[in-house]
Design an enzyme around this catalytic site. Structure first.
Site: not given
Ligand code: GLU
Length: 441
Positions: A240-244
């Site tokens: 999820l890190s990129k979409r956080l």
């Protein structure tokens, strides 16, 4: 006395990932009748922004995660300097001068030889004269904490027994060449001096925790209880890190997600307890236990927040949403019946406006050719407004009598003519709210 803290860096908006950390720490403190500190980790003057400090506070307040006090790391630099002096005094702190490129090269060599990329402590062998020369050439070095090479062990509130070989970890840099104190040291000093008893944070901090335990002990502090929650992934298990960035709390608020829906989900997601919509914070506090969370990555689907929001809204009386109802344009005298109708039919409060427009302006009728005559006949029988709770029943009875239609053949064309939709609110509840019937000639 239980004391926890939420320690965001004010370098961006808080998102669902941070919220999980904030909420767990909050619930632990409240359940124990303890203290919840909001700590602003702003030792990085370039990346920290005042607007984010304000935004973080707004977001936490929106959720009802009220803190007992605020601390700012930028106010405490002298405390960190003192701790650094102490580490120097006891021989656990050393200056190192490698450039990033040199460090990178060392790492690559180690990896090529199949060794773990751990800092080789070359700086420990520098003489005073060599350090002087390096300082003259490169400026001040970084300061590294000298780990004791033993196993670092703790009982983690979520992960259970953790044991990390300190020799597999590089001596952490605590102060940069430009004098900036890094989080690892600042956090330890704060946790110790502020009497923090419990620290919950993401599993990406496990190695930090190992080194921090040694630093705390070196400084003579008490080691808090640590718990590391798993990181969130998307619904398919993707990182999820990129979409956080798109899951910032303020965006969710904008989309109409209700705080209690978000809290209900985040307080249980990844635990062995079911996610159920809770009506207030007390209920969340009541059933919360950090030990019930698992270490496996936790799947998060933003779409789950919408049915939870809808279910929560269904339970609310008008007084809880009066502002939103008024903001949608509903006149005071219709607010109560309008809300009773709307709450069964909305996903978020953002939908109120559309429902009020339908009531106020009437819907574009949806009439099939086969029903045209029937609807025209029914309209002749429709009384003048305003309508009341009995209008629908009386009217459809009259239409039935006049046309001989019954059941679906009777009700569906009338619903479609009045609302332009095949499904929707109980017509008896909706009719008193309809100000205009466009199907009327
Ligand atoms: N400022 C740190 C972070 O946001 C805090 C971590 C901690 O809880 O110690 O990652």
């Amino acid at each position: 006395m239980t004391t926890t803290r939420f320690a965001p860096s004010p370098t961006g908006y808080i998102h669902v990932g941070n919220l999980r950390t904030a909420l767990m720490n909050y619930l632990i403190a409240r359940k124990a009748g303890g203290t919840f500190i909001l700590r602003i980790d702003d030792t990085d003057p370039e990346r920290s922004k005042e607007e984010y400090v304000d935004a973080i506070k707004q977001d936490l307040e929106w959720l009802g995660l009220h803190w007992d006090r605020v601390e700012r790391q930028s106010d405490r630099l002298d405390r960190y300097a003192e701790a650094a002096d102490k580490l120097r005094e006891i021989g656990r702190f050393y200056e190192a001068f490698e450039t990033p490129t040199e460090l990178d090269l060392k790492r690559k060599k180690q990896l090529n030889m199949g060794k773990p990329p751990v800092y080789d402590r070359a700086a420990l062998n520098l003489s005073e004269a060599e350090k002087e020369a390096l300082r003259a050439e490169r400026g001040n070095g970084v300061w590294r904490f000298k780990l004791d090479h033993e196993r670092i062990e703790w009982k983690d509130g979520i992960l259970g027994d953790v044991s990390i070989d300190a020799a597999s970890v590089s001596d952490p840099v605590l102060i940069r060449g430009d004098g900036q104190v890094l989080y690892t040291l600042a956090s330890v000093v704060d946790d110790t001096e502020m009497g923090v008893t419990d620290v919950v944070r993401g599993a990406d901090h496990v190695t930090n925790t190992a080194t921090q335990i040694q630093i705390i002990k070196a400084l003579g502090g008490n080691v808090p209880n640590f718990a590391h929650h798993s990181l969130l992934t998307g619904p398919q298990g993707e990182a999820l890190s990129k979409r956080l960035g798109t899951l910032a709390l303020r965006d969710l608020r904008e989309q109409g997600v209700q705080p209690m829906a978000l809290l209900s989900l985040m307080a249980r997601l990844g635990s062995s307890d079911p996610v159920e919509p809770r009506s207030d914070m007390a209920e969340l506090i009541e059933g919360f236990d950090v030990a019930r969370f698992g270490s496996a990555p936790t799947k998060f689907d933003v779409q789950d927040l919408f049915p939870l929001t809808a279910r929560y809204l269904q339970t609310l009386p008008l007084e809880k949403v009066a502002d939103a109802v008024a903001a949608a344009g509903v006149p005071d005298e219709l607010a109560e019946p309008f809300w009773m109708m709307a709450r069964e039919n909305i996903t978020t409060l953002n939908d109120l406006k559309g429902w009020w427009e339908l009531c106020r302006d009437g819907a574009e009728p949806l009439i099939g050719d086969e029903d045209r005559e029937f609807v025209a006949q029914a309209m002749e029988l429709l009384p003048e407004g305003p309508f009341d709770g009995e209008t629908w029943g009386k009217w459809t009875a009259a239409v039935k009598e006049a046309t001989g239609r019954k059941g679906k053949g009777l009700f569906m064309p009338l619903r479609k003519a009045l609302t332009g939709m095949e499904r929707g609110p109980e017509m008896a509840t909706l009719m008193p709210l309809l100000q205009v019937i466009r199907a009327r000639k």
